[in-house]
Design a protein around this motif. Structure first.
Motif, PDB file in Angstrom:
ATOM      1  N   PRO A  94      -0.956  -5.609   3.603  1.00 44.95           N
ATOM      2  CA  PRO A  94      -0.803  -4.489   2.681  1.00 44.95           C
ATOM      3  C   PRO A  94      -2.090  -3.741   2.348  1.00 44.95           C
ATOM      4  O   PRO A  94      -2.030  -2.618   1.838  1.00 44.95           O
ATOM      5  N   VAL A 132      -1.448   5.436   2.092  1.00 44.38           N
ATOM      6  CA  VAL A 132      -0.923   5.197   3.431  1.00 44.38           C
ATOM      7  C   VAL A 132       0.427   5.902   3.581  1.00 44.38           C
ATOM      8  O   VAL A 132       1.231   5.951   2.658  1.00 44.38           O
ATOM      9  N   GLY A 176       5.715  -1.537   8.991  1.00 45.76           N
ATOM     10  CA  GLY A 176       5.609  -2.826   8.316  1.00 45.76           C
ATOM     11  C   GLY A 176       6.970  -3.390   7.966  1.00 45.76           C
ATOM     12  O   GLY A 176       7.208  -4.603   8.103  1.00 45.76           O
ATOM     13  N   HIS A 216      -3.228  -2.586   6.618  1.00 43.02           N
ATOM     14  CA  HIS A 216      -2.148  -2.024   7.435  1.00 43.02           C
ATOM     15  C   HIS A 216      -2.319  -2.368   8.911  1.00 43.02           C
ATOM     16  O   HIS A 216      -1.907  -1.608   9.791  1.00 43.02           O
ATOM     17  N   LYS A 217      -2.902  -3.527   9.145  1.00 42.91           N
ATOM     18  CA  LYS A 217      -3.058  -4.083  10.482  1.00 42.91           C
ATOM     19  C   LYS A 217      -2.278  -5.400  10.549  1.00 42.91           C
ATOM     20  O   LYS A 217      -2.110  -6.084   9.539  1.00 42.91           O
ATOM     21  N   LEU A 223       2.408  -6.495   8.627  1.00 45.05           N
ATOM     22  CA  LEU A 223       1.268  -5.639   8.341  1.00 45.05           C
ATOM     23  C   LEU A 223       0.635  -6.059   7.026  1.00 45.05           C
ATOM     24  O   LEU A 223       1.325  -6.213   6.016  1.00 45.05           O
ATOM     25  N   SER A 229       3.167  -0.805  -0.342  1.00 46.25           N
ATOM     26  CA  SER A 229       2.673  -1.618   0.773  1.00 46.25           C
ATOM     27  C   SER A 229       3.048  -3.089   0.653  1.00 46.25           C
ATOM     28  O   SER A 229       2.985  -3.830   1.645  1.00 46.25           O
ATOM     29  N   ILE A 240       3.845   4.634   8.443  1.00 47.55           N
ATOM     30  CA  ILE A 240       3.162   3.348   8.662  1.00 47.55           C
ATOM     31  C   ILE A 240       3.875   2.245   7.898  1.00 47.55           C
ATOM     32  O   ILE A 240       4.076   1.139   8.419  1.00 47.55           O
ATOM     33  N   LEU A 241       4.283   2.525   6.676  1.00 41.69           N
ATOM     34  CA  LEU A 241       5.024   1.532   5.905  1.00 41.69           C
ATOM     35  C   LEU A 241       6.329   1.161   6.597  1.00 41.69           C
ATOM     36  O   LEU A 241       6.770   0.009   6.536  1.00 41.69           O
TER      37      LEU A 241
END
Length: 385
Positions: free
Chosen positions: A291, A267, A275, A294-295, A289, A149, A271-272
């Motif tokens: 880490p 995660v 980012g 994740h927003k 994003l 992340s 999703i990564l």
């Protein structure tokens, strides 16, 4: 203290018009012959997929000052060879000018070009890979699982490829977009163990598509290191040193988390990937994003979170002051992407973007100075490749 080393890839350019030149093989032939690689007084050089680029590989170091000195001398050494054939070395992650690359002919690269076609033919991109020592594959995989992340912020800090095919791409790191066309590139899911990691690599090889996967971070196939591969080559050598310090801090922090029993964030890779896309698109000029959540948050907040995450490791390594100062400088002056765009705004010609980049690439050392015997005594044997 964990050792670390850097691989930087550079463009070989014509100083008169900024065009990349296919001279890598010529530069390698100009090296001082008869000097054993492990006793060399300068970093190792290597060819890449295309002849318009050259890789400079440092030895492993235990101190940031030692690594910094070799990064500077490596750039200057490569440039000293380029000057002999009327060229220069530029730390540009993509060519601002349109170019048709000339491939390096050897069995490995010939096979890549045959299999991946236009993806390989167009892959004239220059990255910066950081190797950090690990005690075992088990520790290494535990680290890979715990740094996933945190890699997009590194991508944002190193962003240095706004131009592609003679135009502004709109991205801070278009190299990331070009690189992610490789079939195994990008973030990975959690592995959980060294056995699972090696099985995943074996399963990929069994597909017949890839032999050595292009994960964002992976175990080195040749050295007891983890290799973090998300960064553009940095225009300013001080930024390369910053990225190396942050990566070593991340690796040490992740190892401590693993040893203390802290579970890895599960995660998903998809999703990564979002980012990474944000980091590639905006660099440090937009949102990234976070880490931990994740927003999306401001790049400044996300980089601050990264800094805080590795702070203890930086302090113990003696790297904290350098990182603090460098982050302040980058947020004030911008990354290479911003500097390239500013150069284009000043001059209105992509050739002048390259000319300015050559100056920044070599702004610290005026001439190449080989490492002394005292310098060599501080190096860890066996260069990172």
């Amino acid at each position: 203290m964990r050792t670390f080393g850097v691989e930087e890839e550079f463009l070989i350019v014509d100083p008169s018009n900024g065009s990349p030149l296919p001279l890598a093989a010529d530069l390698l032939r100009l090296q001082d012959p008869g000097e054993p690689a492990d006793l060399s007084t300068h970093p190792a050089l290597a060819v890449e997929l295309h002849q318009e680029q050259l890789e400079v590989i440092t030895h492993p170091h235990s101190t940031l000052s030692g690594l910094s000195a070799e990064i500077l001398s490596g750039r200057a050494y490569a440039d000293s060879l380029a000057r002999k054939v009327g060229a220069r070395i530029a730390a540009l992650a993509t060519s601002p000018l349109a170019v048709t690359p000339h491939s390096t002919s050897n069995p490995r690269y010939d096979a890549l070009l045959e299999k991946f076609a236009v993806v390989a033919r167009e892959q004239l991109t220059c990255g910066c890979h950081i190797h950090v020592s690990v005690d075992s594959d088990e520790e290494g995989v535990a680290i890979l699982d715990r740094i996933r992340s945190w890699l997009p912020p590194l991508m944002a800090l190193s962003s240095n490829s706004p131009f592609w095919d003679g135009a502004d791409s709109g991205y801070a790191s278009f190299r990331t977009q070009a690189w992610n066309r490789w079939s195994s590139a990008g973030p990975t899911e959690i592995f959980g163990s060294a056995q699972a990691y090696h099985q995943r690599v074996a399963d990929l090889a069994a597909t017949g598509v890839v032999n050595n996967p292009d994960f964002d971070a992976r175990l080195s196939a040749r050295h007891p290191t983890v290799e973090i591969r998300v960064s553009d080559v940095c225009l300013d050598p001080r930024d390369t040193v910053l990225i190396a310090a942050l990566v070593r801090g991340l690796v040490e922090t992740a190892a401590r988390e693993w040893k203390s029993g802290q579970a890895a964030d599960t995660v998903s890779a998809i999703i990564l990937r979002q980012g990474a896309w944000l980091a590639s698109r905006w660099g440090i000029q937009g949102e990234l994003l976070h880490p931990l959540t994740h927003k999306p948050e401001s790049a400044r907040n996300v980089i601050a979170a990264l800094h805080n995450h590795v702070r203890d490791a930086l302090v113990e390594a003696g790297d904290a002051a350098y990182v603090e100062e460098s982050l302040q400088r980058i947020f004030a002056d911008g990354t290479g992407a911003r500097l390239q765009r500013q150069a284009y705004a000043r001059h209105g010609r992509l050739a002048d973007v390259v000319s300015d980049a050559v100056v920044v690439t070599h702004q610290e050392p005026a001439i190449y100075e080989p490492l002394t015997q005292a310098d060599l005594s501080l190096l860890v044997p066996n260069p990172v490749v």
